[in-house]
Design an enzyme around this catalytic site. Structure first.
Site, mmCIF file in Angstrom:
data_model
loop_
_atom_site.group_PDB
_atom_site.id
_atom_site.type_symbol
_atom_site.label_atom_id
_atom_site.label_comp_id
_atom_site.label_asym_id
_atom_site.label_seq_id
_atom_site.Cartn_x
_atom_site.Cartn_y
_atom_site.Cartn_z
ATOM 1 N N LYS A 119 0.818 -1.221 0.000
ATOM 2 C CA LYS A 119 0.000 0.000 0.000
ATOM 3 C C LYS A 119 0.846 1.263 0.000
ATOM 4 O O LYS A 119 0.492 2.252 -0.626
ATOM 5 C CB LYS A 119 -0.955 0.018 1.203
ATOM 6 C CG LYS A 119 -2.150 -0.904 1.007
ATOM 7 C CD LYS A 119 -3.227 -0.624 2.029
ATOM 8 C CE LYS A 119 -4.412 -1.548 1.850
ATOM 9 N NZ LYS A 119 -5.288 -1.566 3.016
ATOM 10 N N LYS A 202 -4.637 -9.781 -7.084
ATOM 11 C CA LYS A 202 -5.855 -9.920 -6.280
ATOM 12 C C LYS A 202 -6.952 -8.984 -6.796
ATOM 13 O O LYS A 202 -6.637 -7.875 -7.216
ATOM 14 C CB LYS A 202 -5.453 -9.525 -4.851
ATOM 15 C CG LYS A 202 -6.358 -9.925 -3.757
ATOM 16 C CD LYS A 202 -5.762 -9.508 -2.422
ATOM 17 C CE LYS A 202 -5.815 -8.009 -2.231
ATOM 18 N NZ LYS A 202 -5.540 -7.543 -0.871
ATOM 19 N N LYS A 205 -10.288 -3.134 -4.712
ATOM 20 C CA LYS A 205 -10.982 -1.849 -4.909
ATOM 21 C C LYS A 205 -10.079 -0.850 -5.600
ATOM 22 O O LYS A 205 -10.540 0.078 -6.244
ATOM 23 C CB LYS A 205 -11.322 -1.239 -3.549
ATOM 24 C CG LYS A 205 -12.370 -1.944 -2.786
ATOM 25 C CD LYS A 205 -12.419 -1.392 -1.350
ATOM 26 C CE LYS A 205 -13.370 -2.191 -0.513
ATOM 27 N NZ LYS A 205 -13.312 -1.854 0.905
HETATM 28 P P1 TYM Z 1 -10.763 -4.913 3.545
HETATM 29 O O1 TYM Z 1 -11.875 -3.932 3.526
HETATM 30 O O2 TYM Z 1 -9.542 -4.626 2.727
HETATM 31 O O3 TYM Z 1 -11.283 -6.336 3.124
HETATM 32 C C1 TYM Z 1 -12.462 -6.870 3.715
HETATM 33 C C2 TYM Z 1 -12.461 -8.395 3.628
HETATM 34 O O4 TYM Z 1 -12.475 -8.844 2.259
HETATM 35 C C3 TYM Z 1 -11.447 -9.788 2.053
HETATM 36 N N1 TYM Z 1 -10.956 -9.643 0.675
HETATM 37 C C4 TYM Z 1 -10.835 -10.658 -0.192
HETATM 38 N N2 TYM Z 1 -11.111 -11.963 -0.066
HETATM 39 C C5 TYM Z 1 -10.884 -12.746 -1.158
HETATM 40 N N3 TYM Z 1 -10.420 -12.264 -2.339
HETATM 41 C C6 TYM Z 1 -10.135 -10.950 -2.503
HETATM 42 N N4 TYM Z 1 -9.700 -10.489 -3.658
HETATM 43 C C7 TYM Z 1 -10.342 -10.086 -1.390
HETATM 44 N N5 TYM Z 1 -10.184 -8.749 -1.208
HETATM 45 C C8 TYM Z 1 -10.568 -8.491 0.071
HETATM 46 C C9 TYM Z 1 -10.380 -9.420 3.072
HETATM 47 O O5 TYM Z 1 -9.533 -10.517 3.332
HETATM 48 C C10 TYM Z 1 -11.211 -9.035 4.253
HETATM 49 O O6 TYM Z 1 -11.628 -10.182 4.987
HETATM 50 N N6 TYM Z 1 -7.877 -5.374 7.374
HETATM 51 C C11 TYM Z 1 -9.220 -5.838 7.071
HETATM 52 C C12 TYM Z 1 -10.277 -5.031 7.809
HETATM 53 C C13 TYM Z 1 -10.241 -5.200 9.297
HETATM 54 C C14 TYM Z 1 -10.473 -6.392 10.023
HETATM 55 C C15 TYM Z 1 -10.350 -6.044 11.388
HETATM 56 C C16 TYM Z 1 -10.780 -7.688 9.629
HETATM 57 C C17 TYM Z 1 -9.976 -4.229 10.222
HETATM 58 N N7 TYM Z 1 -10.055 -4.730 11.484
HETATM 59 C C18 TYM Z 1 -10.529 -7.004 12.390
HETATM 60 C C19 TYM Z 1 -10.933 -8.648 10.648
HETATM 61 C C20 TYM Z 1 -10.815 -8.298 12.006
HETATM 62 C C21 TYM Z 1 -9.423 -5.781 5.570
HETATM 63 O O7 TYM Z 1 -8.751 -6.436 4.850
HETATM 64 O O8 TYM Z 1 -10.406 -5.023 5.062
#
Ligand code: TYM
Length: 338
Positions: A119, A202, A205
């Site tokens: 990032k 991957k 967004k």
């Molecule tokens: P975020 O918003 O980036 O992603 C949210 C969830 O979507 C999953 N994800 C995917 N899974 C499969 N294939 C993909 N291409 C893909 N892109 C995203 C992510 O693995 C995630 O589960 N850091 C976390 C947010 C967070 C969180 C937490 C999660 C903040 N605090 C506490 C669990 C527990 C995240 O990746 O958000």
């Protein structure tokens, strides 16, 4: 060993549109886990602001995106009566525990985080301190509820290992068994959904090409178009999973089909193996529209009444704080804060 109550927590950032990766990698499992666990799901708005303002969009966009993500949770099947659904910034204990964990986590641990490197990119000096500290806040999100299970996509594995390291170090430093050693729950056939344009990247967004992802808010026409245009290779579909090795795009489409229809990759290949990609793509477009259109419709209906969605978040935050506050108080007591 202390027996901890089985409790689930997970979250998503309110930055941009949610996509099929978020849905299949995480949300589908969130919905299932409501049947078996006490569940808390948050919109991680404090994480959203770790990136440049141009990425999270500023105050009006943050507000809109937070409500949209909350509406998407409900539309996808999170029941606000069964689950505690809230936005992270409303429960101040997340940030408070994150500070304490900042003093537990080691620089060397954070220096190894690959997501920060991705990032921050080349201009690391210009990344926010919050982006670097992102995984520590994530550990606080989880441990402020003593959550034992965290359903996420595969890309979050390293962050969850850090969460375990923080819990272990805290417990050792203070000779307690206070924080649980949380289990990641990475399940299904689409734990890492790849870009439709490049099977080595991957689905995300932040990909500049909208053709690379299926957004939960895409129209039926857009979904069909994106799947039709999805990159494939020159060979047909293999009869067995072995034949998908080294063929990232084929593997991705088959995995998505399997996840959306809740069957195995072998089942999908039984049906489409030996055939051309076009048959799989046509069926996948129909299936994706059938699964996503009702979610999209429900989101639109929910967002017509933003007051309702906000009310759900306010109520959820109050319920979340009831769990978080005693854990925060006990943490401070363990550490000797007067
Ligand atoms: P975020 O918003 O980036 O992603 C949210 C969830 O979507 C999953 N994800 C995917 N899974 C499969 N294939 C993909 N291409 C893909 N892109 C995203 C992510 O693995 C995630 O589960 N850091 C976390 C947010 C967070 C969180 C937490 C999660 C903040 N605090 C506490 C669990 C527990 C995240 O990746 O958000």
């Amino acid at each position: 060993m202390t027996a901890f109550k089985q409790r689930v927590l997970s979250g998503m950032q309110p930055t941009g549109n949610l996509h099929l990766g978020n849905y299949l990698g995480a949300m589908v499992n969130w919905v299932k886990m409501q049947e078996t666990h006490e569940t808390l799901y948050c919109v991680v708005d404090l994480h959203a602001i770790t990136q440049a303002t141009s990425v999270w969009g500023g105050p009006a966009t943050l507000r809109k995106s937070t409500l949209e993500v909350a509406a998407a949770y409900i539309a996808a099947g999170i029941d606000p009566n069964r689950s505690i659904l809230f936005n992270q910034s409303r429960v101040h204990q997340h940030a408070e525990l994150a500070w304490i964990f900042n003093c537990v986590a080691r620089l060397g641990w954070l220096n190894r985080m690959t997501q920060f490197k991705e990032k921050a990119g080349k201009d690391r000096e210009n990344a926010s301190v919050g982006l670097y500290d992102y995984p520590v806040l994530m550990a606080a999100d989880i441990l402020i509820y003593h959550a034992t299970h965290v359903p996420v996509g595969d890309d979050q594995k390293q962050h969850l290992e850090l969460c375990r390291d923080i819990a272990i170090k805290f417990n050792n430093d203070f000779s307690v068994e206070f924080f649980p050693i949380t289990e990641p729950v990475i399940m299904g056939t689409a734990t890492r959904v790849m870009s439709l344009r490049d099977g080595t990247k991957k689905m995300s967004k932040s990909d500049p090409s909208d053709l690379s992802r299926i957004n939960l808010t895409d129209s039926a026409d857009d979904i069909a178009k994106k799947i039709r245009k999805a990159k494939t290779d020159a060979d047909g579909l293999p009869a067995e999973a072995e034949g998908l090795k080294g063929r990232a795009e084929a593997e991705n489409l088959v995995g998505i089909y399997a996840a959306l229809s809740d069957v195995t990759v072998a089942d999908v290949l039984k049906q489409f193996g030996g055939g051309q990609f076009s048959a799989l793509k046509n069926a996948l477009a129909d299936l994706a529209v059938a699964k996503l259109a009702p979610i999209n419709d429900k989101m639109v209906r929910l967002l017509a009444d933003p007051g309702y969605v906000e009310g759900v978040l306010v109520d959820g935050a109050a319920r979340a704080a009831v769990i978080a506050e005693p854990i925060m108080a006990e943490t401070k007591k363990i550490m000797g804060f007067v």
